[in-house]
Design a protein around this motif. Structure first.
Motif, short mmCIF file in Angstrom:
data_model
loop_
_atom_site.label_atom_id
_atom_site.label_comp_id
_atom_site.label_asym_id
_atom_site.label_seq_id
_atom_site.Cartn_x
_atom_site.Cartn_y
_atom_site.Cartn_z
N ARG A 118 60.15 52.07 -6.73
CA ARG A 118 61.28 52.08 -5.80
C ARG A 118 61.03 53.09 -4.68
NH1 ARG A 118 66.93 53.83 -8.22
NH2 ARG A 118 65.76 55.71 -8.59
N ALA A 119 60.43 54.24 -5.07
CA ALA A 119 60.23 55.30 -4.08
C ALA A 119 59.16 54.95 -3.05
CB ALA A 119 59.87 56.60 -4.79
N PRO B 251 66.24 49.53 -1.85
CA PRO B 251 66.14 50.23 -0.55
C PRO B 251 65.89 49.27 0.62
CG PRO B 251 64.87 51.41 -2.20
CD PRO B 251 65.33 50.13 -2.84
N PHE C 141 68.38 56.45 -0.71
CA PHE C 141 67.63 55.33 -0.16
C PHE C 141 68.44 54.54 0.87
CE2 PHE C 141 65.23 56.05 -4.11
CZ PHE C 141 63.98 56.22 -3.55
N TRP D 177 69.24 47.61 1.30
CA TRP D 177 70.22 48.56 1.83
C TRP D 177 69.94 48.92 3.29
CZ3 TRP D 177 69.73 51.96 -3.13
CH2 TRP D 177 70.47 51.36 -4.16
N ASN D 178 68.66 48.95 3.65
CA ASN D 178 68.33 49.33 5.01
C ASN D 178 68.17 48.12 5.92
OD1 ASN D 178 67.92 52.39 5.08
ND2 ASN D 178 66.85 51.79 3.22
N SER E 62 61.79 59.55 0.49
CA SER E 62 62.22 58.95 -0.77
C SER E 62 62.17 60.00 -1.86
CB SER E 62 61.34 57.76 -1.14
OG SER E 62 60.07 58.24 -1.51
N ILE E 63 62.71 59.65 -3.02
CA ILE E 63 62.77 60.62 -4.10
C ILE E 63 62.52 59.96 -5.44
CG2 ILE E 63 65.30 60.36 -4.21
CD1 ILE E 63 65.34 63.44 -4.97
N ARG F 159 72.88 48.17 -14.66
CA ARG F 159 73.43 46.82 -14.53
C ARG F 159 72.62 45.95 -13.57
NH1 ARG F 159 76.71 46.01 -18.59
NH2 ARG F 159 77.73 47.95 -19.14
N GLU G 202 71.94 59.79 -11.59
CA GLU G 202 70.89 59.77 -10.59
C GLU G 202 70.77 58.45 -9.86
OE1 GLU G 202 67.52 61.31 -12.69
OE2 GLU G 202 68.09 63.38 -12.28
N TYR G 203 71.15 57.33 -10.50
CA TYR G 203 70.98 56.07 -9.76
C TYR G 203 71.97 55.95 -8.62
CZ TYR G 203 74.52 54.24 -13.05
OH TYR G 203 75.63 54.04 -13.80
N ILE H 64 66.14 65.88 1.82
CA ILE H 64 66.34 64.45 2.06
C ILE H 64 67.82 64.14 2.31
CG2 ILE H 64 64.30 63.73 0.78
CD1 ILE H 64 66.28 62.81 -1.41
N LEU I 189 70.63 64.94 0.61
CA LEU I 189 71.57 64.67 -0.48
C LEU I 189 72.55 65.81 -0.65
CD1 LEU I 189 69.66 63.03 -3.47
CD2 LEU I 189 71.47 62.06 -2.06
N SER J 285 68.10 57.25 -13.80
CA SER J 285 67.75 57.12 -12.39
C SER J 285 67.72 55.67 -11.93
CB SER J 285 66.41 57.80 -12.10
OG SER J 285 65.42 57.25 -12.91
N LEU J 286 67.85 54.72 -12.88
CA LEU J 286 67.89 53.31 -12.49
C LEU J 286 69.27 52.75 -12.82
CD1 LEU J 286 64.45 52.20 -13.92
CD2 LEU J 286 64.99 52.74 -11.56
N ASN J 287 69.75 51.85 -11.97
CA ASN J 287 71.05 51.23 -12.20
C ASN J 287 70.96 50.32 -13.43
OD1 ASN J 287 73.44 49.83 -12.18
ND2 ASN J 287 73.36 49.31 -10.00
N ARG K 284 66.52 58.22 6.34
CA ARG K 284 66.45 57.69 4.97
C ARG K 284 65.41 56.59 4.83
NH1 ARG K 284 72.29 59.33 3.66
NH2 ARG K 284 71.62 61.34 2.84
#
Lengths: 283, 567
Positions: free
Chosen positions: B447-448, B397, A179, B400-401, B374-375, B387, A171-172, B341, B343, B383-385, B370
């Motif tokens: 984050r969302a 986000p 995002f 990235w934007n 959000s989701i 690393r 999911e990430y 959204i 995906l 759901s979280l990175n 985007r």
């Protein structure tokens, strides 16, 4: 938490692994600074003192059939061996990671092309390709590095490909898409760090394979021009004097075995340590 | 039949299974960590004992220790008696006889508990012949008989099916058939319906109740779901952190829990009151999401043209509105969330999100889009990175934007957002694995909201969490929604959650809209039989009310069946 990691670190690096680390450290330091420490010329011949046994005065590991100091040649040989192994492994890693990451993440036609390329590389016997390449491009370190780099890339490619397939569904990574992360951002800052552990683990093992293959090629007399010293070349020339002086093959042979073994042990220890850590991550 | 289960609940004197001062330790590092701290449980013939608790309470470990199924790294102390027999002193051979002999067991996930390379018939025959010396032929006919007893449709045919060819409910029926093959005195069921849809859950619970009466078994059911407890149990053991907090008859517990923890636990359970009027917020009438005839097709090797996961859905979410999207697994609810959204590629006659036309949208439009949607995903573990630090995850986000690139400012924003979701701002430097599931889900929510979205898709944001945590996450979501005023598409399989949060609800079935409208009308007096079945099947955490609802549901089913027979 940090106590836990250090326990694992201690377990990963037992006495044998520490010895391997010491061997590698000595080797790298020797290769880097040896020529300044031992000012003997590796190719200076001294026919009067040929085939001296180890321990002879002024020649700690004896001399070879042309009276050249074996220790000096061993140290200069180490430079050659390590540069080739390191260069080839780095090239293999860069090539393999790129192919695997792109193929695994993008899928479709990119996946087909990159993975078939890997299959094609794997389908050639390394020594035959080496003979062909060196015949065409001539011997030399550069040729050897490119050649081994390409031949060893498939391992990295397959490894990264498989990991990427798993990670990209998580999911990430989906969140990064949702995002608004750009493709390079997703590939290099989201996916790559999460497939890095197996790459790191594979690296020392690839070093060992590259070193062994390069020595093998030189033993066959390809890949490096004499009189430049190399371990494989030393074994090959020493072989002719087996009946008179066994040391001439035992010393470079031992160097090869110790180095390969040490890289292998380092790989194992890293795996134990990092795998345990990433298992902790997952909890 | 149901009367019988009420009377059989009266415990007889000598317990079938007696657990005294049970302690379970796991080796960790150099020492031992105790996870179950001396508990006492009695299980009497004919009763249904529910062991409830949240994750980490030790309920499953307790059940595993009874069966001798703990890994070698575990150590069990105390007394475990099956009748007169000391289970802790029993040989592994004897334990093997007891497992699947005197004690049957069923697990949460029948797909992994069943062996995928053998037919279910072979596996049941294997279970029978492990405990009785009868011929293959006899065992076969006995197995088919068992499949019939667990109400497996077409038992003789299902005998030669592989687990993957059955539905989740049918697989669980096959597991139950195996578990009762030796006519056990005790059935241990570890979260037997957690992986199942609510209508299937109701059927499986009906089956267990029915089997218990017919076979006179004692059932020990391990669950986290107070609705299941209210529906099934005659007595309840509440566990927390490896200790028993309260043991009480079910009615007493639900009426007036004596201890704090069961009170909190019960208070946290979302209580659907399907007849209540939900406050319907005045909608602005300005849609942020408008979909007409939405279709999503997944490529498939087996179905020509692919599998149609979403089949012509009309959907509208107005600014500031919360719309609940409910349905069982495979209804296409998550797919819709992903499609709106961008995906998952979709087709539609209209699909406008926050003013952007998404059909055939250019990369530029998608980029714009985007920034406004959000989701929040379901699984806090992935759901979280892993690393990246918490702060980096939250502010990604913005980076990235191209909205903010300055590290120090991002750090400040991360802290602010963490405080918005009621976590300490200093946690920006932590890594996701240092956080609990609920905390990670808060980070996910932070984050969302980082981009101040107009539309948030919340895809089962609480279904992986414990019930007390779920309640706090829902409260947070509601508060943020009110403060920031974003529209929310709230996807869930749990009607009571949807009822609490959303003004309108869309019920999905098989990729199509079955019913939609204001929450109080759709869930309070549903028109469609499917919605009715869904509402009826959801167990409520109140033993008396649940019993009435169960009887009403069974009566309805019987009359439906009768009508079907005549028709």
């Amino acid at each position: 938490m940090s106590a836990l990691i250090s326990t694992r670190l201690r377990r990963a690096f037992g006495p044998v692994e520490l010895a391997a680390l010491l061997v590698l450290a000595a080797l790298i330091l020797g290769a880097a600074f040896g020529p300044w420490l031992i000012p003997t010329d590796p190719i200076a011949q001294d026919i009067g003192n040929m085939l001296l046994p180890p321990g002879a005065p002024g020649h700690l590991l004896g001399t070879d059939e042309l009276g050249r100091d074996v220790l000096t040649r061993l140290i200069y040989g180490a430079r050659v061996e390590l540069v080739v192994a390191l260069g080839a492994s780095c090239l293999a890693m860069v090539l393999g990671v790129t192919l695997g990451l792109l193929g695994g993440y993008l899928g479709g036609i990119v996946e087909m092309v990159s993975m078939r390329l890997v299959d094609i590389i794997l389908s050639f016997p390394p020594f035959i390709v080496a003979l062909l390449f060196i015949t065409i491009y001539g011997p030399g370190q550069g040729t050897l590095i490119v050649l081994l780099g390409v031949m060893l890339a498939p391992t990295f490619a397959r490894l990264v490909y498989g990991q990427t397939l798993t990670v990209k569904r998580l999911e990430y990574v989906q969140a990064a898409v949702a995002f608004g992360a750009s493709l390079p951002t997703r590939l290099f800052t989201v996916v790559l760090p999460n497939v890095a552990v197996p790459i790191i683990l594979q690296f020392p093992i690839t070093m060992a394979i590259a070193l062994l293959t390069a020595s093998g090629l030189r033993y066959l007399g390809i890949g490096i021009v004499p009189p430049t010293p190399s371990w494989g070349g030393m074994v090959a020339s020493g072989q002719r004097f087996v009946s008179q002086d066994l040391w001439l093959i035992i010393i470079p042979g031992t160097a090869i075995v110790l180095t390969v073994l040490s890289f292998g042990l380092l790989g194992n220890a890293l795996q134990y340590w990092l795998d345990a850590r990433s298992a902790g991550d997952r909890r | 039949m149901t009367m019988a289960s009420e009377t059989s609940a009266a415990p007889s004197d000598a317990p079938l299974l007696q657990i005294r001062d049970l302690r379970v330790e796991f080796s960790s590092g150099g020492g031992w960590t105790e996870v179950v701290h001396g508990i006492d449980i009695d299980l009497h013939a004919g009763e249904t004992l529910a062991v409830v608790g949240e994750s980490g309470s030790g309920k499953s470990v307790t059940a595993m220790s009874v069966l001798g199924l703990l890994p070698r790294t575990a150590r069990v102390k105390g007394t475990l008696r099956l009748g007169d027999e000391d289970l802790l002193a029993a040989s592994s051979r004897r334990l093997q006889q007891i497992r699947g002999g005197e004690i049957g067991m069923i697990f949460q996930e029948p797909m992994t508990a069943l062996n995928p390379v053998y037919t279910i018939g072979d596996q049941i025959v294997g279970a029978i012949r492990a405990h009785r010396r009868i011929s293959r032929q006899e065992a076969r006919s006995h197995a088919i008989d068992l499949l019939r007893q667990v109400n497996m449709p077409e038992p003789a045919e299902k005998f030669s099916r592989y687990p993957h060819q059955l539905s989740g409910g049918q697989r669980q029926r096959a597991m139950i058939a195996m578990a009762i093959s030796s006519q056990p005195k005790i059935l241990i069921a570890d979260e037997p319906t957690t992986a199942l849809d609510v209508t299937v859950q109701a059927e499986i619970l009906d089956l267990l109740r029915d089997l218990q009466v017919r076979m006179g078994m004692a059932i020990m059911i391990i669950t986290h779901d107070m609705g299941v407890v209210a529906d099934m149990a005659s007595r309840v053991v509440v566990m927390q952190h490896g200790r028993i907090v309260e043991t009480a008859p079910v009615k007493a517990l639900f009426a007036a829990p004596a201890q704090d923890y069961p009170q909190t636990l019960l208070a946290a359970v979302p209580r659907a009151n399907f007849n209540a009027q939900t406050a319907e917020a005045a909608t602005s009438g300005k849609p942020v999401l408008e979909a007409k005839d939405l279709r999503v097709r997944y490529p498939s090797h087996f179905i020509a043209g692919g599998f149609l996961a979403v089949d012509g859905v009309d959907l509208r979410v107005d600014a500031g509105e919360v719309v609940g999207l409910v349905g069982e697994s495979g209804s296409g609810k998550s797919t819709i969330g992903r499609a709106v959204i961008g995906l998952t590629p979709a087709t539609a006659s209209t699909l406008r999100v926050c003013g952007h036309d998404m059909i055939g949208a250019s990369g530029r439009t998608m980029k714009q889009l985007r920034r406004t949607v959000s989701i929040v995903f379901q699984d806090p573990a992935s759901s979280l990175n892993p690393r990246a630090t918490v702060g980096s995850n939250i502010t990604a986000p913005l980076r990235w934007n191209g909205i903010e690139g300055d590290g120090r400012k991002l750090d400040g924003i991360g802290r602010e957002l963490l405080e918005r979701v009621k976590l300490p701002g200093d946690w920006v430097d932590r890594f996701p694995h240092e956080l609990s599931g609920g905390q990670r889900q808060r980070v996910s929510i932070a984050r969302a909201i980082a981009m101040r979205p107009q539309l948030m898709v919340a895809d089962e944001p609480t279904s992986a969490l414990d019930v007390t945590v779920q309640a706090t996450i829902l409260a947070l979501l509601r508060e943020l929604q009110r403060d920031f005023g974003f529209a929310c598409l709230f996807i869930s399989h749990d009607l009571s959650l949807v009822q609490q949060l959303s003004q309108r609800v869309v019920v999905l079935r098989g990729g199509k809209v079955s019913e939609q409208g204001p929450t109080s009308i759709v869930l309070g007096s549903p028109n469609e039989p499917y919605t009715r079945a869904l509402v009826a099947a959801a167990p409520v955490p109140d033993p008396d009310l649940q019993r009435q609802r169960r009887l009403a549901r069974q009566a309805q089913q019987a009359s439906d069946r009768a009508a079907a027979m005549q028709g």
